[in-house]
Design a protein around this motif. Structure first.
Motif, PDB file in Angstrom:
ATOM      1  N   ILE A 210      60.242 -17.385 -62.855  1.00  0.00           N
ATOM      2  CA  ILE A 210      61.262 -18.321 -62.369  1.00  0.00           C
ATOM      3  C   ILE A 210      61.434 -19.461 -63.365  1.00  0.00           C
ATOM      4  O   ILE A 210      62.557 -19.884 -63.674  1.00  0.00           O
ATOM      5  CB  ILE A 210      60.863 -18.871 -60.984  1.00  0.00           C
ATOM      6  CG1 ILE A 210      60.818 -17.724 -59.963  1.00  0.00           C
ATOM      7  CG2 ILE A 210      61.838 -19.962 -60.527  1.00  0.00           C
ATOM      8  CD1 ILE A 210      60.146 -18.099 -58.651  1.00  0.00           C
ATOM      9  N   GLY A 211      60.312 -19.979 -63.889  1.00  0.00           N
ATOM     10  CA  GLY A 211      60.377 -21.055 -64.870  1.00  0.00           C
ATOM     11  C   GLY A 211      61.117 -20.642 -66.123  1.00  0.00           C
ATOM     12  O   GLY A 211      61.842 -21.446 -66.733  1.00  0.00           O
ATOM     13  N   LYS A 212      60.970 -19.403 -66.546  1.00  0.00           N
ATOM     14  CA  LYS A 212      61.640 -18.900 -67.753  1.00  0.00           C
ATOM     15  C   LYS A 212      63.152 -18.951 -67.613  1.00  0.00           C
ATOM     16  O   LYS A 212      63.873 -19.176 -68.594  1.00  0.00           O
ATOM     17  CB  LYS A 212      61.184 -17.471 -68.036  1.00  0.00           C
ATOM     18  CG  LYS A 212      59.809 -17.390 -68.666  1.00  0.00           C
ATOM     19  CD  LYS A 212      59.180 -16.011 -68.500  1.00  0.00           C
ATOM     20  CE  LYS A 212      60.060 -14.900 -69.035  1.00  0.00           C
ATOM     21  NZ  LYS A 212      59.406 -13.583 -68.898  1.00  0.00           N
ATOM     22  N   ILE A 213      63.660 -18.758 -66.395  1.00  0.00           N
ATOM     23  CA  ILE A 213      65.111 -18.805 -66.175  1.00  0.00           C
ATOM     24  C   ILE A 213      65.654 -20.182 -66.534  1.00  0.00           C
ATOM     25  O   ILE A 213      66.645 -20.322 -67.252  1.00  0.00           O
ATOM     26  CB  ILE A 213      65.461 -18.461 -64.712  1.00  0.00           C
ATOM     27  CG1 ILE A 213      65.020 -17.031 -64.375  1.00  0.00           C
ATOM     28  CG2 ILE A 213      66.952 -18.637 -64.454  1.00  0.00           C
ATOM     29  CD1 ILE A 213      65.166 -16.680 -62.902  1.00  0.00           C
ATOM     30  N   PHE A 214      64.984 -21.210 -66.030  1.00  0.00           N
ATOM     31  CA  PHE A 214      65.441 -22.578 -66.299  1.00  0.00           C
ATOM     32  C   PHE A 214      65.283 -22.926 -67.771  1.00  0.00           C
ATOM     33  O   PHE A 214      66.150 -23.576 -68.369  1.00  0.00           O
ATOM     34  CB  PHE A 214      64.645 -23.561 -65.428  1.00  0.00           C
ATOM     35  CG  PHE A 214      65.214 -24.944 -65.427  1.00  0.00           C
ATOM     36  CD1 PHE A 214      66.339 -25.258 -64.676  1.00  0.00           C
ATOM     37  CD2 PHE A 214      64.638 -25.939 -66.191  1.00  0.00           C
ATOM     38  CE1 PHE A 214      66.871 -26.538 -64.687  1.00  0.00           C
ATOM     39  CE2 PHE A 214      65.161 -27.223 -66.207  1.00  0.00           C
ATOM     40  CZ  PHE A 214      66.293 -27.521 -65.454  1.00  0.00           C
ATOM     41  N   MET A 215      64.169 -22.488 -68.392  1.00  0.00           N
ATOM     42  CA  MET A 215      63.946 -22.766 -69.806  1.00  0.00           C
ATOM     43  C   MET A 215      65.031 -22.126 -70.670  1.00  0.00           C
ATOM     44  O   MET A 215      65.543 -22.733 -71.610  1.00  0.00           O
ATOM     45  CB  MET A 215      62.567 -22.246 -70.223  1.00  0.00           C
ATOM     46  CG  MET A 215      61.402 -23.016 -69.615  1.00  0.00           C
ATOM     47  SD  MET A 215      59.806 -22.206 -69.882  1.00  0.00           S
ATOM     48  CE  MET A 215      59.627 -22.395 -71.656  1.00  0.00           C
ATOM     49  N   PHE A 216      65.408 -20.903 -70.326  1.00  0.00           N
ATOM     50  CA  PHE A 216      66.427 -20.213 -71.110  1.00  0.00           C
ATOM     51  C   PHE A 216      67.801 -20.861 -70.913  1.00  0.00           C
ATOM     52  O   PHE A 216      68.598 -20.973 -71.841  1.00  0.00           O
ATOM     53  CB  PHE A 216      66.480 -18.737 -70.717  1.00  0.00           C
ATOM     54  CG  PHE A 216      67.344 -17.903 -71.631  1.00  0.00           C
ATOM     55  CD1 PHE A 216      66.977 -17.695 -72.953  1.00  0.00           C
ATOM     56  CD2 PHE A 216      68.525 -17.341 -71.185  1.00  0.00           C
ATOM     57  CE1 PHE A 216      67.772 -16.937 -73.795  1.00  0.00           C
ATOM     58  CE2 PHE A 216      69.328 -16.599 -72.019  1.00  0.00           C
ATOM     59  CZ  PHE A 216      68.947 -16.383 -73.336  1.00  0.00           C
ATOM     60  N   TRP A 217      68.070 -21.321 -69.698  1.00  0.00           N
ATOM     61  CA  TRP A 217      69.358 -21.970 -69.423  1.00  0.00           C
ATOM     62  C   TRP A 217      69.496 -23.252 -70.238  1.00  0.00           C
ATOM     63  O   TRP A 217      70.570 -23.569 -70.748  1.00  0.00           O
ATOM     64  CB  TRP A 217      69.493 -22.259 -67.936  1.00  0.00           C
ATOM     65  CG  TRP A 217      70.764 -22.978 -67.564  1.00  0.00           C
ATOM     66  CD1 TRP A 217      70.880 -24.222 -67.035  1.00  0.00           C
ATOM     67  CD2 TRP A 217      72.101 -22.486 -67.705  1.00  0.00           C
ATOM     68  NE1 TRP A 217      72.193 -24.542 -66.831  1.00  0.00           N
ATOM     69  CE2 TRP A 217      72.970 -23.491 -67.239  1.00  0.00           C
ATOM     70  CE3 TRP A 217      72.641 -21.293 -68.181  1.00  0.00           C
ATOM     71  CZ2 TRP A 217      74.352 -23.345 -67.243  1.00  0.00           C
ATOM     72  CZ3 TRP A 217      74.022 -21.150 -68.191  1.00  0.00           C
ATOM     73  CH2 TRP A 217      74.862 -22.171 -67.714  1.00  0.00           C
ATOM     74  N   MET A 218      68.404 -23.980 -70.383  1.00  0.00           N
ATOM     75  CA  MET A 218      68.437 -25.188 -71.195  1.00  0.00           C
ATOM     76  C   MET A 218      68.731 -24.855 -72.657  1.00  0.00           C
ATOM     77  O   MET A 218      69.473 -25.571 -73.341  1.00  0.00           O
ATOM     78  CB  MET A 218      67.100 -25.941 -71.088  1.00  0.00           C
ATOM     79  CG  MET A 218      66.849 -26.563 -69.730  1.00  0.00           C
ATOM     80  SD  MET A 218      65.278 -27.446 -69.643  1.00  0.00           S
ATOM     81  CE  MET A 218      65.601 -28.805 -70.766  1.00  0.00           C
ATOM     82  N   LYS A 219      68.168 -23.777 -73.163  1.00  0.00           N
ATOM     83  CA  LYS A 219      68.409 -23.369 -74.543  1.00  0.00           C
ATOM     84  C   LYS A 219      69.842 -22.889 -74.730  1.00  0.00           C
ATOM     85  O   LYS A 219      70.468 -23.138 -75.759  1.00  0.00           O
ATOM     86  CB  LYS A 219      67.420 -22.261 -74.934  1.00  0.00           C
ATOM     87  CG  LYS A 219      65.978 -22.729 -75.074  1.00  0.00           C
ATOM     88  CD  LYS A 219      65.049 -21.572 -75.370  1.00  0.00           C
ATOM     89  CE  LYS A 219      63.617 -22.069 -75.541  1.00  0.00           C
ATOM     90  NZ  LYS A 219      63.423 -22.822 -76.784  1.00  0.00           N
ATOM     91  N   VAL A 220      70.363 -22.196 -73.714  1.00  0.00           N
ATOM     92  CA  VAL A 220      71.748 -21.714 -73.784  1.00  0.00           C
ATOM     93  C   VAL A 220      72.717 -22.871 -73.944  1.00  0.00           C
ATOM     94  O   VAL A 220      73.737 -22.769 -74.640  1.00  0.00           O
ATOM     95  CB  VAL A 220      72.095 -20.898 -72.512  1.00  0.00           C
ATOM     96  CG1 VAL A 220      73.605 -20.722 -72.364  1.00  0.00           C
ATOM     97  CG2 VAL A 220      71.421 -19.531 -72.563  1.00  0.00           C
TER      98      VAL A 220
END
Length: 543
Positions: free
Chosen positions: A50-60
């Motif tokens: 779940i944390g990876k989703i938010f981390m990737f969205w920030m990078k996007v």
């Protein structure tokens, strides 16, 4: 946002949600089956997805994005970081985001990961099996928490692939690129507004309007400042600008009570403590006599002279923060044959064991620093300023010296040049050796004549013949730096007392006494004066 990257996020999100759901199902299946450590681990694994989703969205949503940019990769080995984002992300828009709240989330993430590691892997000190290291209630709590977090994650990130981000959203991403923008977005006022509006688009629009209004106001203020008349000699100068900057000191430990005592004096510079005892926040106030167009140059000059004064007053290292590698350039070196890691370091580190010295920044150090500062800021003559500029350059190079940029020889020569220039400027050297004259001026504070002669011989040989008699160590650089500081402080005190015969000496308890060449002395403690005091023909600095 590129549609290809947008699609990649949607696909990544769906995979992560499914991975989280599978891990959580397994954790629930194993609950109550005497494998608590495995069930606990699987729950955290679901949280990480779940944390990876938010981390990737920030990078996007970074300003510059590329589908093949290596920075788009998630830090797979940083387990506490993934847990942190899983725990913290839902707070946005529902409660105030504070530093304390973020620290709590980090602490929770770190604790969860440590519990996982301690329970998953056995240790020689263990007295129970791994399954018993995690209690039933701990497993139940983490499963329930993860389940709630997963249900929220399934709805909070739903995105229509056919829709491009709105203009407001694109503006927010650009705004977040600026440190000032991030401070505002995550500040209390903006967070309260987000909770009040309960609508992300309305909130971003509010931010945008507020920002544009502020920019207009700043532009109007700038125009007024540019045409503001400067005070004349008869006008009262009032505080106008406050410059805040941060410096670090590897040499001295700071104490809040000392800085509080120093700040009681009416001075344009205040020193604030931080949680890190080796970091100081400084606030420097300039008056209405400084115009807008001069604020940068005047402020920079004032700040760097005060940093120099701290070095002079305390004989340590004070400078703006520079991240350097003083012993190693590598994280580690691995012997591939034995699969063992080596800890290779520079034989002679480009630093000094300050911890062993146990130096504390005292009120006496700061009183002396302000005496030096009073002298430095009033220098008008270019010849008198040259040794100070040379000294400042040396401090800057010293702070940036590391394995990747070896500047210690240049720093050593700069301090030597600063010392010689200062002696030539202030002393009569027509009939005597300049180095001997220099030692005579500071011998009351630098009592080791043998060290002084060795350092000066080393510097003279290097300057005149471009040869090294031996390797220049960090302690050599600090020694010649100290000679400069002793002499600069001597000149500062002479100016304050208007007496060119004054020399300084230290007592056994580190008190600095001002001694006239005629040897007339009387003692007086002036701890509360913040400067130099006198009784008759005697002078004392309280150090």
């Amino acid at each position: 946002m590129k549609s290809e990257l947008f699609s990649k996020f949607i696909f990544f999100r769906s995979l992560s949600l499914q991975n989280a759901e599978d891990a959580l199902k397994s954790a629930e299946y194993l609950r109550g089956k005497n494998v608590n450590h495995i069930s606990y681990h699987l729950s955290l694994l679901a949280l990480e997805e779940i944390g990876k989703i938010f981390m990737f969205w920030m990078k996007v949503n970074r300003k510059e994005t590329s589908l093949f940019d290596e920075q788009m990769n998630i830090e797979m080995d940083d387990h506490p970081r993934k847990l942190f984002f899983a725990i913290w992300a839902p707070s946005i828009g529902t409660e105030l985001i504070t530093k304390e709240q973020m620290e709590e989330s980090r602490f929770m993430a770190s604790t969860l990961h440590e519990n996982r590691i301690n329970s998953l892997y056995g240790d020689t000190s263990d007295i129970i099996i791994s399954a018993n290291k995690i209690k039933d209630e701990e497993v139940n709590q983490i499963i329930d928490f993860t389940k709630a977090r997963l249900n929220l994650a399934k709805t909070e990130g739903e995105i229509n692939e056919d829709e491009e981000p709105s203009t407001n959203w694109k503006w927010l991403m650009l705004y977040l690129e600026k440190p000032s923008g991030r401070n505002i977005v995550f500040g209390k006022t903006a967070q309260k507004k987000l909770i009040e509006l309960n609508d992300a688009n309305e909130w971003i629009q509010w931010l945008k309007v507020s920002y544009e209004s502020e920019q207009t106001e700043l532009l109007d203020l700038t125009k007024k400042e540019l045409v503001r008349e400067q005070p004349t000699d008869g006008d009262v100068i009032t505080p106008k600008w406050e410059i805040t900057f941060t410096i670090t000191t590897p040499s001295h430990s700071t104490r809040p009570n000392v800085l509080t005592a120093i700040n009681k004096f009416e001075r344009p510079i205040k020193l604030l403590s931080t949680k890190d005892k080796h970091t100081i926040i400084i606030k420097s106030t300039l008056g209405t006599n400084v115009s807008l167009k001069d604020i940068w140059d005047v402020g920079w000059n004032s700040c760097k002279l005060f940093v120099a004064s701290l070095n002079i007053g305390a004989n340590g290292i004070f400078y703006w923060n520079t991240v350097i590698n003083t012993e190693r350039y590598q994280d580690y070196i691995t012997d591939l044959e034995s699969n063992k890691r080596l800890d290779a370091r520079l034989v002679t580190p480009l630093t000094f064991d300050w911890k062993e010295q146990k130096l504390v920044l005292t009120e006496q150090n700061l009183h002396l620093a302000f005496i030096a500062y009073e002298y430095l800021v009033q220098i008008q003559d270019m010849n008198e300023a040259r040794p100070i500029h040379e000294y400042l350059s040396a401090i800057g190079m010293l702070a940036k010296t590391d394995i990747h940029l070896r500047l210690e020889v240049s720093v050593f020569l700069s301090f030597y040049e600063a010392f010689l220039l200062a002696i030539k400027t202030h002393e009569n050297i027509s009939t005597a050796d300049i180095i001997e004259i220099g030692y005579f001026q500071i011998q009351g504070m630098q009592k080791d004549k043998e060290e002084f002669n060795e350092i000066m011989k080393l510097a003279k040989e290097l300057q005149e013949k471009n040869t090294l008699l031996r390797y220049i160590a960090y302690k050599d650089v600090l020694a010649i730096k100290r000679y400069c500081e002793y002499y600069f402080l001597t000149i500062a005190v002479r100016r304050k007392q208007n007496d060119k015969t004054i020399r300084l000496r230290t007592t056994n308890n580190s008190e600095v006494i001002l001694v006239q060449k005629e040897g007339r002395t009387h003692n007086k403690s002036i701890a509360n004066s913040g400067g130099v005091g006198s009784i008759g023909r005697k002078f004392t600095i309280w150090l």
